[in-house]
Design a protein around this motif. Structure first.
Motif, mmCIF file in Angstrom:
data_model
loop_
_atom_site.group_PDB
_atom_site.id
_atom_site.type_symbol
_atom_site.label_atom_id
_atom_site.label_comp_id
_atom_site.label_asym_id
_atom_site.label_seq_id
_atom_site.Cartn_x
_atom_site.Cartn_y
_atom_site.Cartn_z
ATOM 1 N N ILE A 30 0.804 -1.572 0.020
ATOM 2 C CA ILE A 30 0.383 -2.697 -1.001
ATOM 3 C C ILE A 30 1.973 -3.763 -1.018
ATOM 4 C CG2 ILE A 30 1.208 -1.578 -2.836
ATOM 5 C CD1 ILE A 30 -1.631 -2.053 -4.001
ATOM 6 N N GLY A 31 2.516 -3.422 -0.387
ATOM 7 C CA GLY A 31 3.845 -4.147 -0.603
ATOM 8 C C GLY A 31 4.882 -3.529 -1.528
ATOM 9 N N LEU A 32 4.896 -2.520 -2.269
ATOM 10 C CA LEU A 32 5.930 -2.071 -3.188
ATOM 11 C C LEU A 32 6.603 -0.954 -2.933
ATOM 12 C CD1 LEU A 32 2.678 -2.060 -6.590
ATOM 13 C CD2 LEU A 32 4.637 -3.416 -5.538
ATOM 14 N N ASP A 33 7.149 -1.242 -1.789
ATOM 15 C CA ASP A 33 7.990 0.256 -0.788
ATOM 16 C C ASP A 33 9.070 -0.037 -1.415
ATOM 17 O OD1 ASP A 33 6.966 -1.683 0.042
ATOM 18 O OD2 ASP A 33 7.753 -0.146 2.987
ATOM 19 N N ALA A 34 9.481 -1.560 -1.489
ATOM 20 C CA ALA A 34 10.802 -1.808 -2.036
ATOM 21 C C ALA A 34 11.450 -2.147 -3.287
ATOM 22 C CB ALA A 34 11.779 -1.947 -0.990
ATOM 23 N N ASP A 35 12.533 -1.709 -3.859
ATOM 24 C CA ASP A 35 12.806 -2.872 -4.913
ATOM 25 C C ASP A 35 11.715 -2.230 -6.222
ATOM 26 O OD1 ASP A 35 15.331 -3.727 -3.753
ATOM 27 O OD2 ASP A 35 13.964 -5.319 -2.736
ATOM 28 N N VAL A 36 11.096 -2.163 -6.348
ATOM 29 C CA VAL A 36 10.084 -0.887 -7.275
ATOM 30 C C VAL A 36 10.692 0.382 -8.054
ATOM 31 C CG1 VAL A 36 7.482 -1.325 -8.086
ATOM 32 C CG2 VAL A 36 8.472 -3.050 -5.998
ATOM 33 N N PRO A 37 10.635 0.125 -9.394
ATOM 34 C CA PRO A 37 11.178 1.612 -10.633
ATOM 35 C C PRO A 37 10.021 3.223 -9.827
ATOM 36 C CG PRO A 37 10.919 -0.169 -11.858
ATOM 37 C CD PRO A 37 10.560 -0.901 -10.074
ATOM 38 N N HIS A 38 10.360 3.849 -9.581
ATOM 39 C CA HIS A 38 9.492 5.248 -8.900
ATOM 40 C C HIS A 38 8.762 5.505 -10.146
ATOM 41 C CE1 HIS A 38 8.710 9.739 -9.369
ATOM 42 N NE2 HIS A 38 8.861 8.456 -7.890
ATOM 43 N N GLY A 39 8.582 5.357 -11.554
ATOM 44 C CA GLY A 39 7.677 5.565 -12.315
ATOM 45 C C GLY A 39 6.217 4.612 -12.210
ATOM 46 N N VAL A 40 6.848 3.019 -11.637
ATOM 47 C CA VAL A 40 5.769 2.036 -11.257
ATOM 48 C C VAL A 40 5.120 2.475 -10.313
ATOM 49 C CG1 VAL A 40 5.194 -0.020 -10.918
ATOM 50 C CG2 VAL A 40 6.890 0.386 -12.549
ATOM 51 N N GLN A 41 5.524 2.936 -8.707
ATOM 52 C CA GLN A 41 5.433 3.651 -7.742
ATOM 53 C C GLN A 41 4.356 4.307 -8.077
ATOM 54 O OE1 GLN A 41 8.934 3.870 -6.020
ATOM 55 N NE2 GLN A 41 8.289 2.120 -4.309
ATOM 56 N N HIS A 42 4.833 5.556 -8.391
ATOM 57 C CA HIS A 42 4.396 7.309 -9.259
ATOM 58 C C HIS A 42 2.814 6.587 -9.184
ATOM 59 C CE1 HIS A 42 4.024 11.343 -8.383
ATOM 60 N NE2 HIS A 42 3.445 11.176 -10.065
ATOM 61 N N GLY A 43 2.488 5.436 -10.627
ATOM 62 C CA GLY A 43 1.179 5.595 -11.188
ATOM 63 C C GLY A 43 0.166 5.116 -9.962
ATOM 64 N N LEU A 44 0.808 3.940 -9.448
ATOM 65 C CA LEU A 44 -0.165 4.027 -8.003
ATOM 66 C C LEU A 44 -0.557 5.181 -6.794
ATOM 67 C CD1 LEU A 44 -1.607 1.119 -6.747
ATOM 68 C CD2 LEU A 44 0.050 1.359 -5.558
ATOM 69 N N THR A 45 0.049 5.361 -6.334
ATOM 70 C CA THR A 45 -0.154 6.060 -5.574
ATOM 71 C C THR A 45 -0.542 7.743 -5.730
ATOM 72 O OG1 THR A 45 2.106 7.535 -5.528
ATOM 73 C CG2 THR A 45 2.341 6.167 -4.437
ATOM 74 N N THR A 46 -0.576 7.895 -7.256
ATOM 75 C CA THR A 46 -0.861 9.501 -7.627
ATOM 76 C C THR A 46 -2.759 9.094 -7.720
ATOM 77 O OG1 THR A 46 1.039 9.972 -8.746
ATOM 78 C CG2 THR A 46 -1.407 10.838 -9.500
ATOM 79 N N ARG A 47 -3.069 8.017 -8.191
ATOM 80 C CA ARG A 47 -4.064 6.955 -8.415
ATOM 81 C C ARG A 47 -5.249 7.056 -6.814
ATOM 82 N NH1 ARG A 47 -1.693 5.145 -12.633
ATOM 83 N NH2 ARG A 47 -4.097 4.970 -14.865
ATOM 84 N N MET A 48 -4.050 6.688 -5.220
ATOM 85 C CA MET A 48 -4.689 6.836 -4.313
ATOM 86 C C MET A 48 -4.591 8.635 -3.668
ATOM 87 S SD MET A 48 -5.382 3.531 -3.461
ATOM 88 C CE MET A 48 -5.298 3.351 -5.823
ATOM 89 N N LYS A 49 -4.111 9.955 -4.254
ATOM 90 C CA LYS A 49 -4.107 10.744 -3.628
ATOM 91 C C LYS A 49 -5.434 10.705 -4.617
ATOM 92 C CE LYS A 49 -2.420 15.165 -3.575
ATOM 93 N NZ LYS A 49 -3.687 15.746 -4.706
ATOM 94 N N SER A 50 -5.775 10.814 -5.376
ATOM 95 C CA SER A 50 -6.312 11.290 -6.541
ATOM 96 C C SER A 50 -8.020 11.247 -5.753
ATOM 97 C CB SER A 50 -6.568 10.681 -7.326
ATOM 98 O OG SER A 50 -8.129 11.434 -8.672
#
Length: 213
Positions: A47-67
């Motif tokens: 989704i193009g968020l693997d760089a220059d994005v705060p971890h909290g923002v990334q985590h909210g997305l990756t956790t939803r995908m894992k779910s």
């Protein structure tokens, strides 16, 4: 499954974007452990968020995908893998007896450390991790010994479940790609101004002249 999963991915991205205004930059002590869920995540790359994005923002997305993957694997296991399904239900009954602070968390906090890193000389009175360790498991909920044939069958079913998870993950990465533009636009409009404001405030505090007494 693919059409349903594609719709769920789009809905999850919608929910994540709607959550973004609630995100705030962390100003407290940084934890030293890396997040295994987000580090090198193929979802973030897709989704193009693997760089220059705060971890909290990334985590909210990756956790939803894992779910979403968990849901696909759970459904597949329940329908096609009876031995594994039975073992998982038994494990859930055993876990239900213990205190589980990591269950029921919002997606943005799921998978993160239960406790902050300790500070030398400042011991904790107790930690959530210690509380979750629990005690002895009663005989009535202890696992039943499997036969050699059942063990081999269980290994096969676990492999099939892993293959199902891998397939679902690849599909999710594919379905995330069409959302790259709006995800980046949401980060640019909502997240980056907050980060820039925090950096400006920090810069002003560092540039301020010393107070004269």
């Amino acid at each position: 499954m693919e059409r349903t999963l594609e719709a769920k991915v789009g809905s999850a991205v919608d929910t994540w974007i709607a959550w973004l205004p609630r995100w705030k930059p962390a100003t407290h002590r940084v934890r030293t452990r890396l997040c295994r869920r987000c580090l090198g995540s193929p979802f973030l790359k897709a989704i193009g968020l693997d760089a220059d994005v705060p971890h909290g923002v990334q985590h909210g997305l990756t956790t939803r995908m894992k779910s979403l993957i968990d849901d696909v694997v759970d459904e597949y296991t329940e329908k096609n893998l009876p031995l594994l399904s039975r073992e998982l239900r038994a494990a859930e009954r055993r876990k239900a007896r213990d205190y589980r602070p990591d269950v029921g968390l919002d997606p943005e906090f799921d998978g993160l450390q239960l406790d902050p890193d300790p500070v030398p000389g400042e011991p904790f009175l107790f930690t959530l991790g210690e509380l979750a360790e629990g005690g002895d498991v009663p005989e009535s909920v202890r696992p039943v010994e499997l036969s050699d044939e059942e063990k081999q069958a269980l290994r096969t079913e676990i492999q099939l479940a892993d293959e199902c998870a891998d397939h679902a993950g690849r599909l999710i990465c594919q379905f995330l790609q069409p959302h790259r533009v709006r995800a980046r636009e949401a980060v640019a409009a909502i997240v980056e101004p907050q980060v820039n404001a925090l950096l400006d405030a920090l810069s002003e505090s560092l540039d301020a002249p010393p107070t004269r007494w």
